[in-house]
Design a protein around this motif. Structure first.
Motif, PDB file in Angstrom:
ATOM      1  N   GLY A  13     -28.999 140.239 104.817  1.00  0.00           N
ATOM      2  CA  GLY A  13     -29.694 140.913 103.728  1.00  0.00           C
ATOM      3  C   GLY A  13     -28.813 141.861 102.948  1.00  0.00           C
ATOM      4  N   ALA A  14     -27.542 141.958 103.330  1.00  0.00           N
ATOM      5  CA  ALA A  14     -26.624 142.839 102.612  1.00  0.00           C
ATOM      6  C   ALA A  14     -26.226 142.205 101.285  1.00  0.00           C
ATOM      7  CB  ALA A  14     -25.386 143.117 103.452  1.00  0.00           C
ATOM      8  N   VAL A  15     -26.132 143.027 100.251  1.00  0.00           N
ATOM      9  CA  VAL A  15     -25.669 142.556  98.950  1.00  0.00           C
ATOM     10  C   VAL A  15     -24.146 142.492  99.000  1.00  0.00           C
ATOM     11  CG1 VAL A  15     -25.572 143.008  96.475  1.00  0.00           C
ATOM     12  CG2 VAL A  15     -27.660 143.521  97.757  1.00  0.00           C
ATOM     13  N   VAL A  16     -23.611 141.278  98.958  1.00  0.00           N
ATOM     14  CA  VAL A  16     -22.165 141.080  99.021  1.00  0.00           C
ATOM     15  C   VAL A  16     -21.544 141.267  97.642  1.00  0.00           C
ATOM     16  CG1 VAL A  16     -20.333 139.444  99.605  1.00  0.00           C
ATOM     17  CG2 VAL A  16     -22.452 139.488 100.952  1.00  0.00           C
ATOM     18  N   THR A  17     -22.215 140.726  96.638  1.00  0.00           N
ATOM     19  CA  THR A  17     -21.701 140.795  95.269  1.00  0.00           C
ATOM     20  C   THR A  17     -22.854 141.087  94.316  1.00  0.00           C
ATOM     21  OG1 THR A  17     -19.948 139.201  95.739  1.00  0.00           O
ATOM     22  CG2 THR A  17     -20.535 139.513  93.427  1.00  0.00           C
ATOM     23  N   HIS A  18     -22.599 141.981  93.365  1.00  0.00           N
ATOM     24  CA  HIS A  18     -23.586 142.257  92.316  1.00  0.00           C
ATOM     25  C   HIS A  18     -22.845 142.535  91.020  1.00  0.00           C
ATOM     26  CE1 HIS A  18     -26.647 144.003  89.831  1.00  0.00           C
ATOM     27  NE2 HIS A  18     -26.060 145.193  89.836  1.00  0.00           N
ATOM     28  N   PHE A  19     -23.265 141.868  89.959  1.00  0.00           N
ATOM     29  CA  PHE A  19     -22.740 142.214  88.644  1.00  0.00           C
ATOM     30  C   PHE A  19     -23.793 141.925  87.583  1.00  0.00           C
ATOM     31  CE2 PHE A  19     -20.675 138.167  89.951  1.00  0.00           C
ATOM     32  CZ  PHE A  19     -21.321 137.278  89.103  1.00  0.00           C
ATOM     33  N   GLU A  20     -23.604 142.546  86.419  1.00  0.00           N
ATOM     34  CA  GLU A  20     -24.535 142.411  85.297  1.00  0.00           C
ATOM     35  C   GLU A  20     -23.755 142.003  84.060  1.00  0.00           C
ATOM     36  OE1 GLU A  20     -26.781 146.071  85.005  1.00  0.00           O
ATOM     37  OE2 GLU A  20     -27.121 146.120  87.178  1.00  0.00           O
ATOM     38  N   GLY A  21     -24.400 141.209  83.187  1.00  0.00           N
ATOM     39  CA  GLY A  21     -23.695 140.687  82.034  1.00  0.00           C
ATOM     40  C   GLY A  21     -22.891 139.456  82.425  1.00  0.00           C
ATOM     41  N   PHE A  22     -21.879 139.128  81.623  1.00  0.00           N
ATOM     42  CA  PHE A  22     -21.073 137.942  81.923  1.00  0.00           C
ATOM     43  C   PHE A  22     -19.598 138.270  81.762  1.00  0.00           C
ATOM     44  CE2 PHE A  22     -18.951 133.929  81.346  1.00  0.00           C
ATOM     45  CZ  PHE A  22     -19.635 133.063  82.177  1.00  0.00           C
ATOM     46  N   VAL A  23     -18.904 138.329  82.889  1.00  0.00           N
ATOM     47  CA  VAL A  23     -17.441 138.393  82.925  1.00  0.00           C
ATOM     48  C   VAL A  23     -16.988 137.129  83.652  1.00  0.00           C
ATOM     49  CG1 VAL A  23     -15.417 139.653  83.732  1.00  0.00           C
ATOM     50  CG2 VAL A  23     -17.436 140.912  82.941  1.00  0.00           C
ATOM     51  N   ARG A  24     -16.303 136.257  82.939  1.00  0.00           N
ATOM     52  CA  ARG A  24     -15.971 134.937  83.484  1.00  0.00           C
ATOM     53  C   ARG A  24     -15.262 135.027  84.827  1.00  0.00           C
ATOM     54  NH1 ARG A  24     -12.414 131.835  79.480  1.00  0.00           N
ATOM     55  NH2 ARG A  24     -10.891 133.372  80.218  1.00  0.00           N
ATOM     56  N   ASP A  25     -14.326 135.940  84.963  1.00  0.00           N
ATOM     57  CA  ASP A  25     -13.577 136.046  86.220  1.00  0.00           C
ATOM     58  C   ASP A  25     -14.497 136.402  87.384  1.00  0.00           C
ATOM     59  OD1 ASP A  25     -11.312 135.434  84.823  1.00  0.00           O
ATOM     60  OD2 ASP A  25     -10.510 137.487  84.787  1.00  0.00           O
ATOM     61  N   ASP A  26     -15.517 137.241  87.125  1.00  0.00           N
ATOM     62  CA  ASP A  26     -16.456 137.608  88.191  1.00  0.00           C
ATOM     63  C   ASP A  26     -17.260 136.394  88.647  1.00  0.00           C
ATOM     64  OD1 ASP A  26     -15.599 140.210  88.062  1.00  0.00           O
ATOM     65  OD2 ASP A  26     -17.311 140.933  86.879  1.00  0.00           O
ATOM     66  N   TRP A  27     -17.744 135.612  87.687  1.00  0.00           N
ATOM     67  CA  TRP A  27     -18.538 134.437  88.042  1.00  0.00           C
ATOM     68  C   TRP A  27     -17.679 133.390  88.761  1.00  0.00           C
ATOM     69  CZ3 TRP A  27     -23.805 133.226  87.036  1.00  0.00           C
ATOM     70  CH2 TRP A  27     -24.531 134.258  86.422  1.00  0.00           C
ATOM     71  N   GLN A  28     -16.436 133.228  88.323  1.00  0.00           N
ATOM     72  CA  GLN A  28     -15.557 132.260  88.982  1.00  0.00           C
ATOM     73  C   GLN A  28     -15.235 132.712  90.406  1.00  0.00           C
ATOM     74  OE1 GLN A  28     -12.043 131.288  86.737  1.00  0.00           O
ATOM     75  NE2 GLN A  28     -11.445 129.617  88.119  1.00  0.00           N
ATOM     76  N   ALA A  29     -15.014 134.027  90.566  1.00  0.00           N
ATOM     77  CA  ALA A  29     -14.752 134.553  91.909  1.00  0.00           C
ATOM     78  C   ALA A  29     -15.973 134.372  92.806  1.00  0.00           C
ATOM     79  CB  ALA A  29     -14.369 136.031  91.821  1.00  0.00           C
ATOM     80  N   LEU A  30     -17.165 134.522  92.234  1.00  0.00           N
ATOM     81  CA  LEU A  30     -18.389 134.304  93.005  1.00  0.00           C
ATOM     82  C   LEU A  30     -18.465 132.858  93.491  1.00  0.00           C
ATOM     83  CD1 LEU A  30     -21.276 135.080  93.980  1.00  0.00           C
ATOM     84  CD2 LEU A  30     -22.084 134.360  91.715  1.00  0.00           C
ATOM     85  N   SER A  31     -18.151 131.908  92.608  1.00  0.00           N
ATOM     86  CA  SER A  31     -18.195 130.500  93.001  1.00  0.00           C
ATOM     87  C   SER A  31     -17.237 130.231  94.155  1.00  0.00           C
ATOM     88  CB  SER A  31     -17.845 129.613  91.802  1.00  0.00           C
ATOM     89  OG  SER A  31     -17.840 128.251  92.178  1.00  0.00           O
ATOM     90  N   ASP A  32     -16.037 130.784  94.064  1.00  0.00           N
ATOM     91  CA  ASP A  32     -15.064 130.594  95.150  1.00  0.00           C
ATOM     92  C   ASP A  32     -15.576 131.224  96.446  1.00  0.00           C
ATOM     93  OD1 ASP A  32     -13.444 129.359  93.298  1.00  0.00           O
ATOM     94  OD2 ASP A  32     -12.188 131.142  92.937  1.00  0.00           O
ATOM     95  N   GLN A  33     -16.187 132.384  96.323  1.00  0.00           N
ATOM     96  CA  GLN A  33     -16.727 133.087  97.495  1.00  0.00           C
ATOM     97  C   GLN A  33     -17.833 132.263  98.150  1.00  0.00           C
ATOM     98  OE1 GLN A  33     -18.700 136.806  96.520  1.00  0.00           O
ATOM     99  NE2 GLN A  33     -17.851 137.805  98.333  1.00  0.00           N
ATOM    100  N   MET A  34     -18.704 131.674  97.336  1.00  0.00           N
ATOM    101  CA  MET A  34     -19.798 130.863  97.868  1.00  0.00           C
ATOM    102  C   MET A  34     -19.265 129.589  98.513  1.00  0.00           C
ATOM    103  SD  MET A  34     -22.700 131.340  94.891  1.00  0.00           S
ATOM    104  CE  MET A  34     -24.017 130.595  95.853  1.00  0.00           C
ATOM    105  N   ALA A  35     -18.216 129.031  97.933  1.00  0.00           N
ATOM    106  CA  ALA A  35     -17.617 127.819  98.512  1.00  0.00           C
ATOM    107  C   ALA A  35     -17.068 128.114  99.902  1.00  0.00           C
ATOM    108  CB  ALA A  35     -16.518 127.291  97.592  1.00  0.00           C
ATOM    109  N   ARG A  36     -16.395 129.243 100.051  1.00  0.00           N
ATOM    110  CA  ARG A  36     -15.855 129.601 101.364  1.00  0.00           C
ATOM    111  C   ARG A  36     -16.972 129.879 102.361  1.00  0.00           C
ATOM    112  NH1 ARG A  36     -12.366 132.572  98.018  1.00  0.00           N
ATOM    113  NH2 ARG A  36     -13.540 134.500  98.432  1.00  0.00           N
ATOM    114  N   ALA A  37     -18.020 130.580 101.898  1.00  0.00           N
ATOM    115  CA  ALA A  37     -19.108 130.960 102.801  1.00  0.00           C
ATOM    116  C   ALA A  37     -19.902 129.749 103.278  1.00  0.00           C
ATOM    117  CB  ALA A  37     -20.036 131.956 102.111  1.00  0.00           C
ATOM    118  N   THR A  38     -20.022 128.729 102.422  1.00  0.00           N
ATOM    119  CA  THR A  38     -20.852 127.565 102.771  1.00  0.00           C
ATOM    120  C   THR A  38     -20.039 126.383 103.279  1.00  0.00           C
ATOM    121  OG1 THR A  38     -20.737 126.730 100.495  1.00  0.00           O
ATOM    122  CG2 THR A  38     -22.571 128.220 101.045  1.00  0.00           C
ATOM    123  N   GLY A  39     -18.719 126.432 103.080  1.00  0.00           N
ATOM    124  CA  GLY A  39     -17.882 125.299 103.457  1.00  0.00           C
ATOM    125  C   GLY A  39     -18.029 124.128 102.513  1.00  0.00           C
ATOM    126  N   LYS A  40     -18.549 124.368 101.330  1.00  0.00           N
ATOM    127  CA  LYS A  40     -18.765 123.317 100.340  1.00  0.00           C
ATOM    128  C   LYS A  40     -17.589 123.264  99.366  1.00  0.00           C
ATOM    129  CE  LYS A  40     -23.084 122.472 101.655  1.00  0.00           C
ATOM    130  NZ  LYS A  40     -23.546 121.150 102.153  1.00  0.00           N
TER     131      LYS A  40
END
Length: 529
Positions: free
Chosen positions: A108-135
């Motif tokens: 239930g911990a918030v690992v990542t939070h951001f508002e608006g759109f910064v491309r690097d933040d969203w791309q880093a989130l995708s990489d983070q989710m890929a590592r966390a899920t193994g996808k």
């Protein structure tokens, strides 16, 4: 980043409920259909869902009501788009900008939070989710997306929405009893029927309006300001704010209303007596100091008339508090024979800019930079004092004095009764044409020109008012020849300056009983926090 976010249950476009229990893995993203930046994020959300959706729960609360469906269709979203048009969940999650994204882990911990759109933040989130899920990483053409977009203000910060949500939030500062109004009832008529009104329409004191009003003071809503006669009702800041809303006040007027309540509820002012007398006394408020310009009060043209919201509603708010908190209703404790239009409102500011004298509040012991309200109990006025031809200071002062002969009755002299003289700017010009002309000199002149032999105050065929004939006979000729001024002392004559620049028309208010058996004027400093 580890703060847990509140649980919620929201319905999707088909009406199915989707609970969020506070745990993940989950990606929650708040959007608004008409937000350009949210529409940039929409396809990215869908790509993330396609890549990680079988391992991560995706929830997209939308703030746009029926248009949430348009947003989902436009971007081909397959994850649940949820209904948050009332913005309760947005308010609870406490962000400012949409899109507002939260990546939440299993605990239930918030690992990542951001508002608006910064491309690097969203791309880093995708990489983070890929590592966390193994996808495998989501297939997104990042170079085609803008590097940065600022986002849009969340709908829950719209003033009306935000105030309503604050009013409903757990831990709301409001404690007053809520009065439920049936959906088909006319709100204005309901308030008339409940006896809340002074005879004029009221602004409904909804929780959101009251909370907005409370922003005008730093004081706690439950602070007790006064006990209000005749029913000894407890006037908290909240109850004062409720009546200020009904009167039509702005939040910045609230400190003035609070100070006025403090002043009239003193033993010296005796609001119980002022309200109950059959003579029709009413409260006259004079405001001094920086607050006058700060809240836009009128001290000039038409200061005692219609047209200025601050003047009109501050005075009205005080009267509503005396009525609704104190219980002073017409026909009950309020027993005025004829009534008095000042019982609706009478509040104005002193025109310090054109006055040659110390302003009223400084004369009464306050500092010039203080903001102060002074209350008087008056039975008549404003009565015009017209002199368009005097050119000498003592002439105009004499005319002002003669105008005060009408307090109570011309035959009644040596009165221990207050009068409030409001001198207009053109009369000030005449008074000071030869140099300074002090308030005390004006008071002395008033006493001088109103002095009459006691013999003129004896009851006669023209008027039964005055000295009884038997008493006059015992007094004898010498005593009856003595002069008696209008007022028992010049301290009963209060003087302020107000009004517009054109026109030789001053005014006067006639007092009630002054002193311990009646009312003593009171000044209170306004707490601007």
């Amino acid at each position: 980043m580890s703060d847990r976010k509140p649980e919620f249950t929201l319905k999707d476009l088909q009406g199915a409920a989707h609970p969020f229990d506070g745990t993940g893995p989950a990606l929650v993203c708040f959007v608004k259909e008409d937000c350009e930046t949210c529409n940039i994020a929409g396809p990215v959300l869908q790509a993330l869902s396609q890549a990680y959706g079988d391992a991560v729960r995706f929830l997209v609360p939308g703030q746009s009501g029926e248009k949430n469906g348009d947003f989902a269709q436009r971007h081909g979203l397959t994850m649940p788009v949820l209904e948050d048009a009332g913005c309760k969940t947005s308010f609870d999650w406490d962000f400012e900008i949409v899109p507002a994204l939260y990546w939440i882990d299993e605990s239930g911990a918030v690992v990542t939070h951001f508002e608006g759109f910064v491309r690097d933040d969203w791309q880093a989130l995708s990489d983070q989710m890929a590592r966390a899920t193994g996808k495998a990483a989501a297939q997104i053409d990042w170079d085609s997306l803008p590097g940065w977009r600022p986002g849009c203000g969340s709908k829950h910060f719209d003033p009306e929405v935000y105030d309503a949500l604050r009013a409903e939030a757990e831990g709301s500062r409001l404690r007053a009893r809520k009065v439920e109004v049936a959906s088909g009832d006319d709100m204005a008529e309901f308030m008339f029927d409940q006896g809340f009104s002074d005879g004029l329409p009221l602004v409904p004191p909804t929780p959101e309006r009251v909370i907005r009003m409370l922003e005008g003071t730093h004081r706690d809503p439950q602070d007790v300001i006064a006990t209000v006669p005749p029913n000894m009702g407890i006037a908290t800041v909240e109850k004062i704010a409720i009546n200020a809303v009904m009167a039509g006040c702005k939040p910045e007027y609230l400190p003035v209303v609070i100070a006025a309540v403090e002043a009239v509820c003193t033993d010296e002012f005796n609001i119980h007596g002022v309200t109950a007398t059959t003579m029709g006394a009413a409260t006259v408020m004079v405001v001094n100091g920086p607050v006058v310009d700060k809240i836009g009060m009128n001290a000039g043209l038409g200061a005692m008339g219609a047209g200025n919201r601050a003047n009109a509603t501050i005075g009205r708010a005080l009267r509503l508090i005396i009525r609704n908190v104190g219980g002073a209703t017409t026909g009950g404790v309020e027993r005025s024979v004829l009534g008095n239009p000042m019982k609706y409102t009478m509040c104005f500011a002193e025109n310090e800019a054109v006055s040659p004298w110390e302003p009223l509040h400084v004369e009464r012991g306050f500092e010039a930079q203080d903001s102060v309200v002074t209350v008087f109990a008056m039975t008549g006025g404003p009565v015009h004092l017209v002199d368009q031809t005097s050119r000498k200071p003592d002439q105009i002062a004499g005319s002002l004095g003669q105008g005060l002969e009408g307090v109570f009755l011309p035959k009644m002299h040596n009165l221990p009764i207050d009068a409030l003289l409001v001198v207009c700017p053109e009369h000030i010009q005449t008074l000071t044409v030869d140099g300074p002309y002090s308030k005390d000199r004006l008071r002395d002149r008033i006493q001088e020109v109103t002095a009459r032999p006691l013999s003129e105050m004896v009851q006669d065929d023209h008027s039964g008012a005055g000295i009884p004939v038997a008493d006059a006979e015992r007094m004898g000729p010498e005593k009856l020849a003595q002069l008696a001024p209008k007022f028992a002392g010049k301290e009963y004559i209060h003087i302020v300056v107000a009004g517009g620049d054109a026109g030789k028309f001053s005014s006067a208010f006639h007092g009630w009983a002054t002193g311990e058996v009646g009312s003593i004027s009171v000044s209170r400093k306004i707490d601007l926090g």
